[in-house]
Design a protein around this motif. Sequence first.
Motif, PDB file in Angstrom:
ATOM      1  N   GLY A  55      -0.782   3.194  -1.231  1.00 11.00           N
ATOM      2  CA  GLY A  55      -0.382   2.264  -0.199  1.00 11.00           C
ATOM      3  C   GLY A  55       1.069   1.813  -0.289  1.00 11.00           C
ATOM      4  N   SER A 124      -1.780  -1.715  -2.564  1.00 10.02           N
ATOM      5  CA  SER A 124      -3.181  -1.536  -2.183  1.00 10.02           C
ATOM      6  C   SER A 124      -4.105  -1.630  -3.391  1.00 10.02           C
ATOM      7  CB  SER A 124      -3.384  -0.188  -1.478  1.00 10.02           C
ATOM      8  OG  SER A 124      -3.211   0.890  -2.378  1.00 10.02           O
ATOM      9  N   PRO A 179      -0.830   3.505   7.798  1.00  9.08           N
ATOM     10  CA  PRO A 179      -2.220   3.046   7.901  1.00  9.08           C
ATOM     11  C   PRO A 179      -2.404   1.576   7.562  1.00  9.08           C
ATOM     12  CG  PRO A 179      -1.914   4.390   5.938  1.00  9.08           C
ATOM     13  CD  PRO A 179      -0.652   4.502   6.733  1.00  9.08           C
ATOM     14  N   GLN A 189      -6.847   2.648  13.994  1.00 11.93           N
ATOM     15  CA  GLN A 189      -7.584   1.926  12.961  1.00 11.93           C
ATOM     16  C   GLN A 189      -8.746   2.754  12.431  1.00 11.93           C
ATOM     17  OE1 GLN A 189      -8.695  -1.871  14.580  1.00 11.93           O
ATOM     18  NE2 GLN A 189      -6.585  -2.584  14.790  1.00 11.93           N
ATOM     19  N   GLU A 193      -8.118   4.549   7.311  1.00 14.06           N
ATOM     20  CA  GLU A 193      -8.697   4.689   5.982  1.00 14.06           C
ATOM     21  C   GLU A 193      -8.751   6.148   5.546  1.00 14.06           C
ATOM     22  OE1 GLU A 193     -12.751   3.469   3.483  1.00 14.06           O
ATOM     23  OE2 GLU A 193     -12.449   2.740   5.535  1.00 14.06           O
ATOM     24  N   ASN A 194      -9.067   7.040   6.492  1.00 14.61           N
ATOM     25  CA  ASN A 194      -9.116   8.456   6.162  1.00 14.61           C
ATOM     26  C   ASN A 194      -7.741   9.000   5.806  1.00 14.61           C
ATOM     27  OD1 ASN A 194     -11.876   8.657   6.584  1.00 14.61           O
ATOM     28  ND2 ASN A 194     -11.669   9.227   8.741  1.00 14.61           N
ATOM     29  N   GLU A 196      -5.157   7.358   4.516  1.00 10.40           N
ATOM     30  CA  GLU A 196      -4.771   6.880   3.198  1.00 10.40           C
ATOM     31  C   GLU A 196      -5.572   7.580   2.102  1.00 10.40           C
ATOM     32  OE1 GLU A 196      -3.018   4.740   0.047  1.00 10.40           O
ATOM     33  OE2 GLU A 196      -2.410   5.440   2.021  1.00 10.40           O
ATOM     34  N   GLY A 197      -6.868   7.791   2.345  1.00 11.59           N
ATOM     35  CA  GLY A 197      -7.686   8.483   1.347  1.00 11.59           C
ATOM     36  C   GLY A 197      -7.222   9.905   1.108  1.00 11.59           C
TER      37      GLY A 197
END
Length: 260
Positions: A55, A124, A179, A189, A193-194, A196-197
């Motif tokens: 992050g 993060s 993100p 939105q 999450e995807n 960043e993952g």
Amino acid sequence: MTKFFTLTDGKSKISLVKFRGRYLSPLLALTLAGCFRNSDEVAQDFESGGEALSGPLVNAIAFLDENGNRSLDEGEVFDRTNAEDATDPANVIEAGSFTLVATTDAQRAANIVVISDGQTIDTSTGVSPGDIVFVSNQSADGVVTPMTTMIVEGGISKEDLAAAFGFDPSVVDLTTFNPFASDLTADQQLQAENVEGVAKQVVGMLRTIAAMADAAGVGVSADGGDLSLSIAIDAVASQLIAASGDGEVVDFSDANGEAL
């Protein structure tokens, strides 16, 4: 003379070919052979900024990499990335943001590189991100992430990179997408999450392959650059380019969904 060799850690193997002084996967060597060209420099001062994300990274070092070795050298323009500061509503400072001013041709032509040191914190997680090296082109509103590193250093387009990971390029522009931004659309939105993952999975894969290259005694380039990282970027990029061409989605996580 072309030189082939294979890196292995006992579980996986990566075949490489020497091309223009760098060890690449055979597929990427063929891809790059037709892609080298010169670009015109912008004859004006340019202020570049963005966010360093994995992050948001605070107290990372962002700099203009004039000699392309991904290391901060004496005389290169640099800045520390900021912590978030919302005390002035008219001038909110985003976490991970930085500003670099290019005043020479060499600076204007340079990529932006972000590296970590002992002061760097991944906001993060609240802890050090470990050793990271991210690369991006200069942009007034871009980001510097594992994704931009694959685009700039790996030679894959942002559209193909999005396709390889199953993202919709009409929703997520990987050269500018943050993100963690507060102004994401509803569709963005859902993707945040995807994105960043997957970015953390890319970092994990790069570290795994670079460690294998280090164990093989690859060493450093004449200008002090990290050849093991170059090998890792090229190997990962070749897999992503192939997957995009075949319409496949890449998954760099292990059986537990964690980054390798």
